[in-house]
Enzyme design. Structure first.
Site, PDB file in Angstrom:
ATOM      1  CG  HIS A 141      -8.653   2.216   2.580  1.00 58.31           C
ATOM      2  ND1 HIS A 141      -8.463   3.364   1.845  1.00 58.31           N
ATOM      3  CD2 HIS A 141      -7.456   1.964   3.172  1.00 58.31           C
ATOM      4  CE1 HIS A 141      -7.232   3.791   1.975  1.00 58.31           C
ATOM      5  NE2 HIS A 141      -6.592   2.948   2.780  1.00 58.31           N
ATOM      6  CG  HIS A 189      -3.666   6.204   0.555  1.00 58.66           C
ATOM      7  ND1 HIS A 189      -3.699   6.899   1.747  1.00 58.66           N
ATOM      8  CD2 HIS A 189      -3.837   4.900   0.883  1.00 58.66           C
ATOM      9  CE1 HIS A 189      -3.872   6.059   2.749  1.00 58.66           C
ATOM     10  NE2 HIS A 189      -3.969   4.833   2.250  1.00 58.66           N
ATOM     11  CG  ASP A 245     -13.720   0.516  11.576  1.00 64.11           C
ATOM     12  OD1 ASP A 245     -14.514   1.218  10.913  1.00 64.11           O
ATOM     13  OD2 ASP A 245     -12.540   0.848  11.813  1.00 64.11           O
ATOM     14  CB  ALA A 280      -6.960   7.817   2.016  1.00 65.43           C
ATOM     15  N   GLY A 302      -5.890   3.497  10.873  1.00 66.22           N
ATOM     16  CA  GLY A 302      -6.155   2.079  10.688  1.00 66.22           C
ATOM     17  C   GLY A 302      -7.197   1.586  11.679  1.00 66.22           C
ATOM     18  CG  ASP A 347      -6.574  -0.157   6.961  1.00 64.08           C
ATOM     19  OD1 ASP A 347      -5.433  -0.572   6.647  1.00 64.08           O
ATOM     20  OD2 ASP A 347      -6.869   1.047   7.014  1.00 64.08           O
ATOM     21  CG  HIS A 351     -11.815   3.306   8.776  1.00 63.40           C
ATOM     22  ND1 HIS A 351     -11.530   2.649   9.963  1.00 63.40           N
ATOM     23  CD2 HIS A 351     -10.619   3.696   8.274  1.00 63.40           C
ATOM     24  CE1 HIS A 351     -10.218   2.649  10.140  1.00 63.40           C
ATOM     25  NE2 HIS A 351      -9.651   3.281   9.135  1.00 63.40           N
ATOM     26  CG  HIS A 371       0.461   5.748   3.910  1.00 63.66           C
ATOM     27  ND1 HIS A 371       1.024   4.662   3.280  1.00 63.66           N
ATOM     28  CD2 HIS A 371      -0.770   5.344   4.321  1.00 63.66           C
ATOM     29  CE1 HIS A 371       0.164   3.644   3.304  1.00 63.66           C
ATOM     30  NE2 HIS A 371      -0.933   4.050   3.925  1.00 63.66           N
ATOM     31  CD  GLU A 397      -2.766   1.164   2.484  1.00 62.35           C
ATOM     32  OE1 GLU A 397      -3.653   2.014   2.553  1.00 62.35           O
ATOM     33  OE2 GLU A 397      -2.490   0.395   3.421  1.00 62.35           O
TER      34      GLU A 397
END
Length: 439
Positions: free
Chosen positions: A255, A234, A291, A259, A353, A316, A294, A174, A162
Site C-alpha cells: 500500500h 510499514h 478507495d 504507513a 483498512g 486492504d 487512503h 498493527h 503483513e
C-alpha cells in the site's frame, strides 16, 4: 440492489465435451478491447484455442454464451485481503480444536462470497500477530494447488503475512506489542511463522517487512530462495535503504504512501523507487488502495505515471467488508467504526483498512487517472499475476490459462463517471455467479 442468483451444481456428463464458446463480447487483450470469441473447457478449466478445436479437432461448442457486447475479462486478483463478510483471517478462537474448525468454515465462507464480486483469486492476509496465530492459520491459507473445484469459490494463491517485522513508528493499526525484529537471522522468522511454513512449497506467497529493521536485509534472500516474495511496508526506510532492499530481493511495496516515510524533496523515500532508472534496479511492483480514503486521486495518478507496469490495485479490506455500518470489535481489544467504505479505530481515528470491493477500486482508478479500460483492468489481472510469477496461468486470456473469467458491464452516468458492474463470474470454466434482475 441487484440480487445474487446462485448457480446450481452442474456436473459434466461423461459424454460431454465441456467446450464453451463466448461470442459477441469484448476481450481484454494487451491494451485493447478486442471483439473476438473465446473458447474454454469446463472439463479442464482451461482456455482453449478456438480455431484448433473447431478446425483441427472438428469439435463444435457444447454451449454458446452470447454476452451482448459486454466485456470479458480475466478474473480479478486481490493481493491484500484481511477478511470479509464478518471473518478475519487474523483471528482464531482460543480452543485449538474448535478454533481450527471455525477458522476453516470462515475461510470457506469468504471464498464462496468473495467470488461473486469478481475476485476469483486472492492472497488472504494476516496482520501482525503472535506466532501461535500464524502457525495455526497458515496451513488453511496456502495455495489451493490441485484443488480445482469451482463450487468452492474464490481461490487462495497463498497467504500474505503483513508483519510482524514492521516499524513501530509506522505501525498503522498493527499492535506495537506484537511487532518483532528479524535479529539478523532467518531463525527469528522460523520461530514466528513456523519453520515448516517457510519451506518450499510454502503456504506463504508474500511477506511484508520493514527493511531498515536490524537483520531484515539478510533475511530477504533466504525468503526469496524458498519462493516467498518480499514486500516493503510499514517502514521508515530512506530511499537508500529501500533501494538496498530491492537489490536484496524485495519485489513489491505494500500500500504505497500509507504507513511509510512520506515523500521529501531531498529524500524521496520508498516512493523514490518508482523513479529509479531500470538500469540501476528492477523497479518493484506496488499496491494502491483506490478507495478515495487512503489516497488522494492525484497521488494515485502520479504513482501510475511513474511506473504504470507496476501498479497493483488492492482493497486492504477488513472483515467488515460486506457488513452493515456500525461499531465492531477488532483484534487486540480495539474497536473499529464502519461508515460506508471508511473504517477507523475508535480510540484514535486512524484509518483501519478498507471495506471497498476490488471492482469499485478499478472503477475509481479508471475515472481518476484517465486510463483506458484495459489499463485499469490490467492492475487487477495481468500485473498481480506477473508479480506472483503466475503469468500465463492467471490474469490473462491466453490459451492454456485457467478459465477464471469476469463478465463486466461498463455503465456511465450523466456526469461521465464510469462504473464496472460484475454480471457473471466463471471459475475453472464453470459459471459460479450470475447477477439477477434489478430489485
Amino acid at each position: 440492489m441487484p440480487s445474487i442468483v446462485p448457480i446450481p451444481d452442474s456436473p459434466i456428463r461423461e459424454d460431454s465435451s465441456g467446450v464453451i464458446k463466448f461470442t459477441n463480447c469484448l476481450l481484454v487483450k494487451n491494451n485493447a478491447l478486442v471483439p473476438q470469441d473465446l473458447w474454454i473447457s469446463s472439463a479442464t478449466g482451461k482456455i482453449l484455442n478456438g480455431q484448433e478445436i473447431l478446425y483441427s479437432y472438428r469439435t463444435a461448442p457444447e454451449q454458446i454464451v452470447d454476452l451482448g457486447g459486454r466485456i470479458l475479462s480475466p478474473g480479478l486478483i486481490d493481493t491484500q485481503l484481511n477478511g470479509a463478510y464478518g471473518f478475519d483471517f487474523s483471528v482464531i478462537l482460543e480452543d485449538r480444536d474448535c478454533g481450527a474448525s471455525a477458522y476453516a468454515k470462515g475461510v470457506s465462507r469468504v471464498n464462496r462470497s468473495l467470488v461473486a464480486t469478481g475476485v476469483t483469486s486472492y492472497l488472504p492476509t494476516l496482520t501482525s500477530q503472535l506466532p501461535s496465530v500464524y502457525q495455526t492459520a497458515l496451513p488453511f491459507l496456502g495455495p489451493s494447488g490441485t484443488t480445482r473445484d469451482a463450487t468452492l469459490g474464490s481461490e487462495s494463491l497463498g497467504a500474505h503475512c503483513e508483519g510482524p517485522f514492521l516499524s513501530p513508528t509506522k505501525n498503522g493499526i498493527h499492535n506495537t506489542s506484537v511487532l518483532r525484529t528479524p535479529d539478523d537471522s532467518i531463525s527469528s522468522l522460523e520461530s514466528c511463522y513456523g519453520a515448516p511454513n517457510l519451506l518450499s512449497p510454502s503456504p506463504i506467497s508474500l511477506i511484508t517487512l520493514a527493511p531498515e529493521l536490524p537483520g531484515a536485509l539478510s533475511c530477504i534472500p533466504s525468503l526469496t530462495s524458498h519462493g516467498i516474495r518480499v514486500s516493503i511496508g510499514h517502514s521508515e526506510a530512506t530511499y537508500e535503504e529501500a533501494k538496498c532492499a530491492v537489490k536484496a530481493g524485495c519485489s513489491m511495496i505494500t500500500h504505497l504512501f500509507n504507513a511509510m516515510r512520506p515523500l521529501h524533496h531531498r529524500n524521496p523515500g520508498i516512493f523514490g523507487l518508482l523513479g529509479t532508472p531500470s538500469s540501476s534496479i528492477t523497479k518493484p511492483y506496488f499496491g494502491i488502495i483506490a478507495d478515495g480514503i487512503h489516497l488522494h486521486p492525484t497521488s494515485i495518478k502520479i504513482a501510475w505515471n511513474a511506473h504504470p507496469d507496476g501498479l497493483v490495485l488492492v482493497t486492504d479490506a477488513m472483515r467488515l467488508a460486506g457488513m452493515p455500518d456500525g461499531t465492531y470489535e477488532w483484534t487486540n481489544g480495539s474497536k473499529i467504526i464502519k461508515q460506508g467504505p471508511l473504517l477507523t479505530l475508535e480510540e484514535n481515528g486512524k484509518i483501519a483498512g478498507s471495506s471497498i470491493q476490488l471492482v469499485d477500486c478499478v472503477s475509481n482508478f479508471l475515472n481518476w487517472t484517465g486510463s483506458t479500460v484495459p489499463e485499469a483492468l490490467r492492475a487487477v489481472t495481468e500485473t498481480p499475476a506477473r508479480m506472483l510469477g503466475l503469468e500465463g496461468v492467471k490474469g490473462c486470456l491466453d490459451e492454456g490459462a485457467d478459465a477464471d473469467l469476469c463478465v463486466l458491464d461498463l455503465k456511465e452516468n450523466e456526469d461521465g463517471e464510469k462504473r464496472f458492474v460484475v454480471d457473471e463470474v466463471w471459475k475453472f470454466g464453470v459459471r459460479v455467479f450470475e447477477r439477477g434482475p434489478e430489485a
